[in-house]
Enzyme design. Sequence first.
Site, PDB file in Angstrom:
ATOM      1  N   GLY A  36       0.940  -1.365  -0.146  1.00  0.00           N
ATOM      2  CA  GLY A  36      -0.045   0.014   0.122  1.00  0.00           C
ATOM      3  C   GLY A  36       1.113   1.195   0.125  1.00  0.00           C
ATOM      4  O   GLY A  36       1.841   1.072   0.144  1.00  0.00           O
ATOM      5  N   TYR A 141      -2.435 -19.286  -2.851  1.00  0.00           N
ATOM      6  CA  TYR A 141      -3.131 -17.785  -2.409  1.00  0.00           C
ATOM      7  C   TYR A 141      -4.480 -18.338  -2.520  1.00  0.00           C
ATOM      8  O   TYR A 141      -5.353 -17.896  -1.530  1.00  0.00           O
ATOM      9  CB  TYR A 141      -2.954 -17.019  -3.886  1.00  0.00           C
ATOM     10  N   ASN A 170     -11.257 -10.296 -12.224  1.00  0.00           N
ATOM     11  CA  ASN A 170      -9.918  -9.620 -12.489  1.00  0.00           C
ATOM     12  C   ASN A 170     -10.188  -8.027 -12.369  1.00  0.00           C
ATOM     13  O   ASN A 170     -10.834  -7.503 -13.350  1.00  0.00           O
ATOM     14  CB  ASN A 170      -9.476  -9.827 -14.069  1.00  0.00           C
ATOM     15  N   LEU A 188      -1.832  -7.749 -15.895  1.00  0.00           N
ATOM     16  CA  LEU A 188      -1.860  -7.414 -17.353  1.00  0.00           C
ATOM     17  C   LEU A 188      -1.961  -6.117 -17.707  1.00  0.00           C
ATOM     18  O   LEU A 188      -1.302  -5.187 -18.483  1.00  0.00           O
ATOM     19  CB  LEU A 188      -2.828  -8.257 -18.128  1.00  0.00           C
ATOM     20  N   ARG A 279       2.495 -19.276 -18.249  1.00  0.00           N
ATOM     21  CA  ARG A 279       2.581 -18.867 -16.745  1.00  0.00           C
ATOM     22  C   ARG A 279       2.117 -19.856 -16.051  1.00  0.00           C
ATOM     23  O   ARG A 279       0.993 -20.027 -16.028  1.00  0.00           O
ATOM     24  CB  ARG A 279       2.197 -17.417 -16.335  1.00  0.00           C
ATOM     25  N   GLY A 281      -0.043 -22.119 -13.769  1.00  0.00           N
ATOM     26  CA  GLY A 281      -1.470 -21.895 -12.880  1.00  0.00           C
ATOM     27  C   GLY A 281      -2.483 -21.282 -13.627  1.00  0.00           C
ATOM     28  O   GLY A 281      -3.452 -21.092 -13.059  1.00  0.00           O
TER      29      GLY A 281
HETATM   30  N1  UFG Z   1      -0.533 -11.979 -18.508  1.00  0.00           N
HETATM   31  C1  UFG Z   1       0.074 -11.785 -19.658  1.00  0.00           C
HETATM   32  N2  UFG Z   1       1.360 -11.087 -19.303  1.00  0.00           N
HETATM   33  C2  UFG Z   1       1.673 -10.285 -18.625  1.00  0.00           C
HETATM   34  C3  UFG Z   1       0.898 -10.396 -17.527  1.00  0.00           C
HETATM   35  C4  UFG Z   1      -0.303 -11.253 -17.405  1.00  0.00           C
HETATM   36  O1  UFG Z   1       0.293 -12.458 -20.577  1.00  0.00           O
HETATM   37  O2  UFG Z   1       2.703  -9.560 -18.489  1.00  0.00           O
HETATM   38  C5  UFG Z   1      -1.841 -12.702 -18.678  1.00  0.00           C
HETATM   39  C6  UFG Z   1      -1.895 -13.874 -17.414  1.00  0.00           C
HETATM   40  O3  UFG Z   1      -0.981 -15.198 -17.904  1.00  0.00           O
HETATM   41  C7  UFG Z   1      -3.282 -13.991 -17.544  1.00  0.00           C
HETATM   42  C8  UFG Z   1      -3.861 -12.947 -18.024  1.00  0.00           C
HETATM   43  O4  UFG Z   1      -2.671 -12.030 -18.586  1.00  0.00           O
HETATM   44  O5  UFG Z   1      -3.716 -15.064 -18.454  1.00  0.00           O
HETATM   45  C9  UFG Z   1      -4.298 -11.963 -16.645  1.00  0.00           C
HETATM   46  O6  UFG Z   1      -3.368 -11.737 -15.525  1.00  0.00           O
HETATM   47  P1  UFG Z   1      -3.270 -10.826 -14.458  1.00  0.00           P
HETATM   48  O7  UFG Z   1      -1.897 -11.188 -13.810  1.00  0.00           O
HETATM   49  O8  UFG Z   1      -3.381  -9.533 -14.817  1.00  0.00           O
HETATM   50  O9  UFG Z   1      -4.257 -11.518 -13.482  1.00  0.00           O
HETATM   51  P2  UFG Z   1      -4.692 -12.803 -12.993  1.00  0.00           P
HETATM   52  O10 UFG Z   1      -5.632 -13.611 -13.692  1.00  0.00           O
HETATM   53  O11 UFG Z   1      -3.444 -13.807 -12.880  1.00  0.00           O
HETATM   54  O12 UFG Z   1      -4.972 -12.680 -11.422  1.00  0.00           O
HETATM   55  C10 UFG Z   1      -6.288 -11.921 -11.042  1.00  0.00           C
HETATM   56  C11 UFG Z   1      -5.775 -11.460  -9.528  1.00  0.00           C
HETATM   57  C12 UFG Z   1      -5.524 -12.469  -8.586  1.00  0.00           C
HETATM   58  C13 UFG Z   1      -6.802 -13.468  -8.579  1.00  0.00           C
HETATM   59  C14 UFG Z   1      -7.059 -13.926  -9.967  1.00  0.00           C
HETATM   60  C15 UFG Z   1      -8.429 -14.662 -10.240  1.00  0.00           C
HETATM   61  O13 UFG Z   1      -4.532 -10.862  -9.612  1.00  0.00           O
HETATM   62  O14 UFG Z   1      -5.273 -12.179  -7.393  1.00  0.00           O
HETATM   63  O15 UFG Z   1      -7.257 -12.814 -10.942  1.00  0.00           O
HETATM   64  O16 UFG Z   1      -8.644 -15.155 -11.385  1.00  0.00           O
HETATM   65  F1  UFG Z   1      -6.627 -14.519  -8.071  1.00  0.00           F
END
Ligand code: UFG
Length: 326
Positions: A36, A141, A170, A188, A279, A281
Amino acid sequence: MKVLVTGGAGYIGSITVERLIKAGEEVVVFDNLYQGHEDAVHPDATFIKGDLANYDEIEAAIATHKPDGIMHFASYTLVGESVEMPWMYLKDNAVNGANLLEAAVKHGVKRFILSSTANLFDDPEFMPIAEDERIVPGSPYGESKYIMERYLHWMDQIYDMRYACLRYFNACGASEERGEDHAPETHLIPIVLEVALGKRDKITIFGDDYDTPDGTCVRDYIHIIDLAEAHILAMRALEDGPSRKYNLGNGKGYSIRDVIETARKVTGHPIPAEVGPRRPGDPDILIASSETINEDLGWAPMYPDLEQIISMAWEWHQKNPDGYSK
Ligand code: UFG
């Protein structure tokens, strides 16, 4: 209503605090500033720098301020990190949450909102994902949030604490004054916008061989202000209603390529993209059904449109290219 917000200096917490204050509520923020930013805390909120790992600190905050309800955002939140460092999640998130709940019941707090996650649904049988979907945490998590959900079940049974678990998909977007600033940034949309700002050369797409129309992962992007409003509605509903669980999204999926293309349109920047490895998971598709909260509380997203979500995030990033660090 007086609300104690843990993690109220973070991305989702700080914007929820902003909306609570706009709605005329009194707010106390409790945050250790790990992710934060003190600058993100609304000036009308009382700010306590404290750590949930220290039971005495959170108990003193609750004893002093006597909140009517608690919104609990403070936790470690990264799926990938949780696989590399599981004890930060399986131990710290759980113990910190237990400290908070123990202090809350000791001082008679009867309403609690948990910031939960779509990571509870790693292997959904049905899409869009409703609240009765089987729970399969996708990572330590997600498991740590499920542990919190189970703690809350017992707080309700034993201490009559009413709770709402809000499982976000998201979270994204920004308000006029507050936005997303993590270090390091892993999400993302802010990463794509950092490319548009010239802070990164390109975006790497994590895999294009998923079982989706364009091969990239599909997610349900929900505006942070819509999420914040759901917290406020849920907290009010707990005044005279039972505990509940809601999935929160727009009910619409966008692929990574859709997000990048929309950001190109919004920013006018070419945003170079390359495909890299998957990535670990990441499920193919996660889309929420938010019918239950719509039926129960009349909640509906005010900002369901991806272009508007990215435009609002873009405005904030342009005004704050270095985030909260001045
Ligand atoms: N992605 C990319 N390149 C990047 C970053 C992300 O391709 O540089 C992809 C990820 O692999 C994913 C998508 O973009 O497929 C969204 O990724 P984010 O990291 O923005 O979000 P996540 O879906 O991984 O995670 C979010 C929250 C988590 C929560 C999850 C629930 O950050 O806390 O949604 O689905 F658990």
